[in-house]
Design a protein around this motif. Structure first.
Motif, PDB file in Angstrom:
ATOM      1  N   ILE A   1       0.847  -1.200   0.000  1.00 17.04           N
ATOM      2  CA  ILE A   1       0.000   0.000   0.000  1.00 17.04           C
ATOM      3  C   ILE A   1       0.880   1.247   0.000  1.00 17.04           C
ATOM      4  O   ILE A   1       0.595   2.229  -0.684  1.00 17.04           O
ATOM      5  CB  ILE A   1      -0.937  -0.010   1.234  1.00 17.04           C
ATOM      6  CG1 ILE A   1      -1.752  -1.300   1.245  1.00 17.04           C
ATOM      7  CG2 ILE A   1      -1.789   1.244   1.274  1.00 17.04           C
ATOM      8  CD1 ILE A   1      -3.157  -1.207   0.826  1.00 17.04           C
TER       9      ILE A   1
ATOM     10  N   ILE B   1       2.110   1.872  -3.429  1.00 15.06           N
ATOM     11  CA  ILE B   1       1.044   2.378  -4.300  1.00 15.06           C
ATOM     12  C   ILE B   1       0.824   3.868  -4.052  1.00 15.06           C
ATOM     13  O   ILE B   1       0.787   4.672  -4.982  1.00 15.06           O
ATOM     14  CB  ILE B   1      -0.272   1.602  -4.074  1.00 15.06           C
ATOM     15  CG1 ILE B   1      -0.136   0.173  -4.597  1.00 15.06           C
ATOM     16  CG2 ILE B   1      -1.440   2.298  -4.772  1.00 15.06           C
ATOM     17  CD1 ILE B   1      -1.338  -0.700  -4.330  1.00 15.06           C
ATOM     18  N   LEU B   2       0.715   4.226  -2.767  1.00 14.87           N
ATOM     19  CA  LEU B   2       0.428   5.629  -2.460  1.00 14.87           C
ATOM     20  C   LEU B   2       1.590   6.529  -2.843  1.00 14.87           C
ATOM     21  O   LEU B   2       1.403   7.624  -3.365  1.00 14.87           O
ATOM     22  CB  LEU B   2       0.096   5.781  -0.978  1.00 14.87           C
ATOM     23  CG  LEU B   2      -1.224   5.146  -0.544  1.00 14.87           C
ATOM     24  CD1 LEU B   2      -1.482   5.369   0.929  1.00 14.87           C
ATOM     25  CD2 LEU B   2      -2.389   5.695  -1.363  1.00 14.87           C
TER      26      LEU B   2
ATOM     27  N   LEU C   1       0.654   6.801  -6.801  1.00 11.82           N
ATOM     28  CA  LEU C   1      -0.298   7.906  -6.728  1.00 11.82           C
ATOM     29  C   LEU C   1       0.417   9.245  -6.632  1.00 11.82           C
ATOM     30  O   LEU C   1       0.083  10.194  -7.320  1.00 11.82           O
ATOM     31  CB  LEU C   1      -1.214   7.681  -5.520  1.00 11.82           C
ATOM     32  CG  LEU C   1      -2.469   8.522  -5.485  1.00 11.82           C
ATOM     33  CD1 LEU C   1      -3.260   8.359  -6.760  1.00 11.82           C
ATOM     34  CD2 LEU C   1      -3.330   8.103  -4.303  1.00 11.82           C
ATOM     35  N   LYS C   2       1.432   9.315  -5.769  1.00 10.90           N
ATOM     36  CA  LYS C   2       2.061  10.607  -5.526  1.00 10.90           C
ATOM     37  C   LYS C   2       3.094  10.949  -6.593  1.00 10.90           C
ATOM     38  O   LYS C   2       3.113  12.045  -7.124  1.00 10.90           O
ATOM     39  CB  LYS C   2       2.700  10.614  -4.139  1.00 10.90           C
ATOM     40  CG  LYS C   2       3.051  11.987  -3.676  1.00 10.90           C
ATOM     41  CD  LYS C   2       2.954  12.160  -2.194  1.00 10.90           C
ATOM     42  CE  LYS C   2       3.033  13.628  -1.849  1.00 10.90           C
ATOM     43  NZ  LYS C   2       3.690  13.891  -0.590  1.00 10.90           N
TER      44      LYS C   2
ATOM     45  N   THR D   1      -1.137   1.645 -10.560  1.00  8.68           N
ATOM     46  CA  THR D   1      -1.451   1.227  -9.192  1.00  8.68           C
ATOM     47  C   THR D   1      -1.592  -0.286  -9.043  1.00  8.68           C
ATOM     48  O   THR D   1      -1.244  -0.833  -8.014  1.00  8.68           O
ATOM     49  CB  THR D   1      -2.769   1.856  -8.712  1.00  8.68           C
ATOM     50  OG1 THR D   1      -3.780   1.562  -9.672  1.00  8.68           O
ATOM     51  CG2 THR D   1      -2.648   3.347  -8.557  1.00  8.68           C
TER      52      THR D   1
ATOM     53  N   LEU E   1      -3.167  11.327   1.853  1.00  5.82           N
ATOM     54  CA  LEU E   1      -2.638  12.387   1.004  1.00  5.82           C
ATOM     55  C   LEU E   1      -3.644  13.514   1.016  1.00  5.82           C
ATOM     56  O   LEU E   1      -4.834  13.295   0.849  1.00  5.82           O
ATOM     57  CB  LEU E   1      -2.479  11.888  -0.427  1.00  5.82           C
ATOM     58  CG  LEU E   1      -1.334  10.918  -0.677  1.00  5.82           C
ATOM     59  CD1 LEU E   1      -1.384  10.435  -2.105  1.00  5.82           C
ATOM     60  CD2 LEU E   1      -0.004  11.577  -0.398  1.00  5.82           C
TER      61      LEU E   1
ATOM     62  N   LEU F   1      -1.711  16.345  -3.523  1.00  5.41           N
ATOM     63  CA  LEU F   1      -2.008  15.632  -4.755  1.00  5.41           C
ATOM     64  C   LEU F   1      -1.926  16.552  -5.956  1.00  5.41           C
ATOM     65  O   LEU F   1      -1.337  16.234  -6.981  1.00  5.41           O
ATOM     66  CB  LEU F   1      -3.431  15.059  -4.680  1.00  5.41           C
ATOM     67  CG  LEU F   1      -3.501  13.637  -4.196  1.00  5.41           C
ATOM     68  CD1 LEU F   1      -4.937  13.253  -4.017  1.00  5.41           C
ATOM     69  CD2 LEU F   1      -2.841  12.737  -5.217  1.00  5.41           C
TER      70      LEU F   1
ATOM     71  N   ALA G   1      -7.886   0.260  -0.740  1.00  8.78           N
ATOM     72  CA  ALA G   1      -6.906   1.335  -0.947  1.00  8.78           C
ATOM     73  C   ALA G   1      -6.397   1.382  -2.393  1.00  8.78           C
ATOM     74  O   ALA G   1      -6.393   2.453  -3.006  1.00  8.78           O
ATOM     75  CB  ALA G   1      -5.762   1.210   0.045  1.00  8.78           C
TER      76      ALA G   1
ATOM     77  N   ALA H   1      -7.034   4.311  -5.124  1.00 10.71           N
ATOM     78  CA  ALA H   1      -5.859   4.906  -5.770  1.00 10.71           C
ATOM     79  C   ALA H   1      -5.993   4.864  -7.287  1.00 10.71           C
ATOM     80  O   ALA H   1      -5.654   5.828  -7.976  1.00 10.71           O
ATOM     81  CB  ALA H   1      -4.593   4.174  -5.330  1.00 10.71           C
TER      82      ALA H   1
ATOM     83  N   LEU I   1      -8.291   7.734  -8.211  1.00 14.05           N
ATOM     84  CA  LEU I   1      -7.693   9.053  -8.035  1.00 14.05           C
ATOM     85  C   LEU I   1      -6.650   9.308  -9.120  1.00 14.05           C
ATOM     86  O   LEU I   1      -6.469  10.424  -9.571  1.00 14.05           O
ATOM     87  CB  LEU I   1      -7.028   9.165  -6.657  1.00 14.05           C
ATOM     88  CG  LEU I   1      -7.965   9.049  -5.453  1.00 14.05           C
ATOM     89  CD1 LEU I   1      -7.198   9.238  -4.155  1.00 14.05           C
ATOM     90  CD2 LEU I   1      -9.099  10.057  -5.547  1.00 14.05           C
TER      91      LEU I   1
ATOM     92  N   ARG J   1     -11.471  11.311   0.530  1.00 15.33           N
ATOM     93  CA  ARG J   1     -10.353  11.335  -0.419  1.00 15.33           C
ATOM     94  C   ARG J   1     -10.857  11.519  -1.843  1.00 15.33           C
ATOM     95  O   ARG J   1     -10.252  12.207  -2.644  1.00 15.33           O
ATOM     96  CB  ARG J   1      -9.555  10.023  -0.344  1.00 15.33           C
ATOM     97  CG  ARG J   1      -8.871   9.845   0.991  1.00 15.33           C
ATOM     98  CD  ARG J   1      -8.040   8.583   1.011  1.00 15.33           C
ATOM     99  NE  ARG J   1      -6.983   8.605   0.021  1.00 15.33           N
ATOM    100  CZ  ARG J   1      -6.350   7.535  -0.408  1.00 15.33           C
ATOM    101  NH1 ARG J   1      -6.681   6.348   0.066  1.00 15.33           N
ATOM    102  NH2 ARG J   1      -5.405   7.626  -1.306  1.00 15.33           N
TER     103      ARG J   1
END
Lengths: 308, 514
Positions: free
Chosen positions: A151, A154-155, A159-160, A166, B3, B8, B235, B239, B242, B259
């Protein structure tokens, strides 16, 4: 290579016993833990309907009978029909194997290719900043649960920083995060073990002799140290492949990777006995085969093992 | 790890500027319109079967409802509309006639006729077909197909809900000729229907690819391809939304909604669940055999607080056993009351002496079940109930359900399959039903009479009376009617269906174009 045949025969015999034990344990545990029928039918299905489906699937027969049928069919590599997919279990499971091999082998080679040089370097530069940093990372890699790591990747990385997708399976970029996640523990273990195995050898008399006779450090490492440290490294590396199969269960679920680990989880939830049995059986076969290959490799690395 | 929206946006902007977006969608992350031709949906579970008569799992029927059509169709507004049947008429108490749509073709080119409709419905309960929906059409006596576009269904007794039954699972129409020639396994692997999407390919646990049916009688849907992915963990599923990898995600839990809402390009859309989340009661186990105890348990639950804190407001407090949106739901009935003082008094009146009350909770069998169990246990302790929470596994729950061996109360999410109390409280709580733990002759007489009556006024009165009996006896402790939420890209226009169908026909789904 004297005695190769008896060696092979003995190995094969042990492998068969292991497979029998594994299958039996799975058979018993699955049946103790719940009933698949209510999960297949609508929640309001009457008892009579459930009984009909149980009969149809052969689940109404006494357990010893089911077990005998199971053993007989397993010998023929027939694991029965998946209750959930309504297809032969073997063809369901074998459809998932390429994805797991792709992920597992990538993680494995990634881990080995990074970890062995890092461990070696750490040992050579013992107690330097590099050694501490590398072993610090290794400790984290071993301590962080796969789920958390997945996780986090992934984040952070997907994502970031938007470096990788993902989840899912597709191009090589889909492979990076799950392989890193799956390989982290293995990588850390191999690096730590390589370091200590190399340190062990470095203390040996013949290394002192090698240095005393004026060999360059590179040659000492390549010819005398690494070859002797290789056996424990190889053992642990091969055993780690089993850990990888186990880790695939979590990693494949987090990254929705369509492999046998995820299939196993899903099938356990669905009490899909035939698929779980087939998955565990095939995983055990893979594990046994790899161990067998390692045993053979010993012979090449260490002449003493050939007669031992 | 959380986040923030600012983080983001910052990282998205920086990366766009650097030109390193590897999976960039057309347009920026702020896009409210799109040029996309493919719709990508991620759901929380894997697809197991596409043959509509072999599964009732929401992960399967979401898609089988789009590959196949039913004779009748329930739209997101909760009402019944014509499907493959243009018209349904009650000819006499037990005879329904249907006029079928002409010129409809299956995806393989075969014409749809009454023979397919007859075959499909008969297949559900044909003992040789061994389907998983054999109990859906038990009211049917026989089916006739006098000409290619007429169907006559005889029921054993009057069945006011036949058109509603035809709209849900079991009612999907399959092609007789094709199915008979290829067999069940091949049909499941390559299903052929009349629906708005056609089967293209299916890689198990990875993706299902469907394409728009250009000749669909209801108009070609607003996409060329529909790709369904399974992302079981919440999660990564959020993700993927997003990040713009997928356009729609299902099963968005309330604690993840901030989120999705905080992200500039995504939003949340929900439908009030066609059903209730209840603690079903084994009313045979003391002290739960005493109605006063059950009344006290109900009065001790602060449902408003549960909705507000655990569900972030995404739900409503039920007023009884009939879900909001169903036939005969009474909007004048007040939400179930919270009154701990009165609860204590009723316990005293019941002579409650500290007997154990068990909550056998699953984890994520229904959303938030464990958290709600803990909250409710605390509320019951406050009024002096000796409550024990035990966690059981999903398949153990299924087994206890079958054996009716629960020790106290347990979670259930009764779905209103027919938009009517008959398909919910009577189906589950009626004599011989899966949750038959309590009997009351008045409730039983009314339930049986309402099931077989085609007189709407009589049925309304019957269900009002049954609700009264229910509220004295609480065979269920209704807790919440939650929203089922979806995460969407803002360029997607979609209204979710309350009964977990995923309706992407022309009337319900559109990409917002520039």
């Amino acid at each position: 290579m004297r005695g190769l045949l008896p060696f092979l025969a003995q190995r094969l015999f042990r492998a068969l016993i292991a497979l029998w034990l594994v299958s039996t344990v799975v058979f018993v545990v699955m049946r103790l833990s719940g009933d698949p029928v209510p999960l297949l039918l609508p929640p309001d299905a009457p008892i009579s309907e459930m009984e009909r489906v149980r009969r149809e699937l052969g689940l109404d027969r006494p357990l010893p009978v089911q077990y005998a049928v199971f053993l007989r069919n397993t010998l023929k590599l027939d694991f029965g029909r998946s209750l959930h997919f309504r297809q032969p279990a073997f063809s369901v499971v074998s459809g998932y194997i390429p994805a797991t091999l792709e992920l597992g082998l990538t993680a494995f080679f990634l881990a080995a290719l990074v970890a062995v040089p890092v461990g070696l370097l750490s040992a050579m530069k013992r107690n330097t900043l590099l050694d501490h940093a590398a072993m610090g990372f290794a400790l984290m890699g071993q301590a962080a649960p796969t789920f958390f790591l997945g996780i986090l990747f992934i984040l952070l990385l997907s994502l970031k920083l938007d470096l990788f997708p993902t989840s899912g399976r597709g191009s090589w970029s889909n492979l990076v995060l799950p392989a890193l996640t799956l390989g982290a523990f293995t990588m850390a273990s191999i690096a730590r073990l390589t370091r200590s195995a190399v340190l062990e050898v470095l203390r040996a008399d013949y290394i002192r002799t090698a240095r005393a006779k004026g060999l360059g450090e590179a040659l000492v490492v390549a010819k005398h140290t690494f070859r002797n440290a290789a056996i424990p490294i190889l053992t642990i590396t091969a055993l780690q492949f089993g850990t990888l199969l186990g880790g695939a269960v979590v990693t494949e679920t987090v990254f929705s990777w369509p492999g046998i680990g995820r299939l196993a989880v899903q099938s356990i939830y669905n009490r899909d006995y035939p698929v779980v049995q087939c998955t565990v059986f095939l995983a055990a076969v893979m594990f046994i085969v790899i161990n067998f290959i390692v045993d053979l490799l010993y012979g090449f690395l260490d002449p003493r093992a050939r007669v031992g | 790890m959380e986040l923030t929206r600012r983080e983001l946006l910052k990282s998205a902007a920086a990366l766009t500027a650097a030109g390193t977006l590897s999976q960039a969608l057309p347009g920026s992350s702020q896009a409210q319109t799109t040029q996309k031709k493919d719709l990508v949906v991620a759901q929380g579970g894997d697809i197991s079967k596409l043959d509509p008569h072999f599964s009732t799992s929401s992960n399967d029927i979401r898609w089988s409802f789009n590959i196949f059509d039913n004779l009748t169709s329930r739209h997101p507004d909760g009402k019944l509309y014509p499907g493959l049947a243009l018209e349904s008429k009650l000819q006499s108490q037990t005879v329904w006639t249907f006029k079928l749509r002409q010129g409809v073709k299956f995806h393989n080119g075969d014409p749809f006729t009454s023979a397919d409709a007859k075959f499909s419905i008969e297949r559900t309960y044909d003992p040789n077909a061994k389907t998983m929906v054999a109990t859906v059409f038990t009211t049917i006596d026989k089916i006739e197909a006098p000409d290619p576009y007429s169907l006559i269904i005889h029921t054993k007794k009057p069945d006011p809900l036949l058109p509603a039954r035809l709209a849900f699972y079991g009612g999907q129409i399959v092609p007789k000729k094709y199915l008979e020639s290829v067999g069940n396994d091949a049909f499941n692997a390559r299903p052929v229907g009349t629906g708005p999407t056609r089967f293209v390919s299916w890689v198990k646990d990875d993706r299902l690819t469907l394409e728009a049916n250009p000749d669909y009688w209801g108009g070609k849907p607003d996409f060329d391809k529909l790709i369904v992915r399974s992302i079981p963990e919440t999660a990564p599923r959020v993700a993927a939304l997003l990040k713009g990898e997928v356009d729609v995600i299902t099963q968005l839990p309330p604690d993840q909604e901030d989120r999705v809402t905080a992200n500039a390009s995504t939003r949340v859309e929900g439908a009030l669940y066609a059903g209730l989340y209840v603690l079903a009661v084994n009313s045979k186990r003391p002290p739960l055999d005493n109605p006063l105890v059950k009344q006290a348990l109900s009065l001790a639950i602060d449902r408003e607080l549960i909705v507000k804190e655990l569900w972030k407001g995404r739900g409503v407090v039920p007023s009884g056993p009939i879900a909001k949106g169903d036939n005969f739901f009474d909007p004048k009935l007040p939400p179930l009351a919270y009154n701990p003082k009165e609860a204590r008094e009723r316990l005293k009146k019941a002579g409650y002496k500290g007997e154990e009350v068990f909550i056998e909770t699953t984890v994520a069998y229904v959303s938030q079940d464990k958290a709600m169990s803990e909250a409710i246990a605390a509320m019951w302790k406050d009024v002096g109930v000796n409550v024990k929470v035990e966690v059981i596994e999903y398949s153990v729950r299924a087994q206890k359900n079958r054996e009716k061996s629960f020790k106290g109360v347990f979670w259930s999410d009764p779905t209103s399959t027919l938009g009517d109390p008959d398909g919910m409280m009577w189906r589950l709580l009626g004599p011989g039903g899966p949750q038959d733990y309590w009997r009351e002759s008045k409730f039983d007489e009314l339930g049986a009479a309402a099931r077989f009556s085609v007189d709407e006024k009589f049925r309304a009165e019957a269900y009002a009376q049954m609700t009264k009996v229910f509220l004295e006896n609480f065979p269920w402790l209704p807790i919440i009617q939650p929203y089922e939420d979806y995460g969407l890209q803002k360029y997607v226009e979609f209204t979710p269906n309350p009964n977990q169908q995923f309706e992407i026909r022309r009337f319900n789904f559109k990409f917002r174009r520039a």
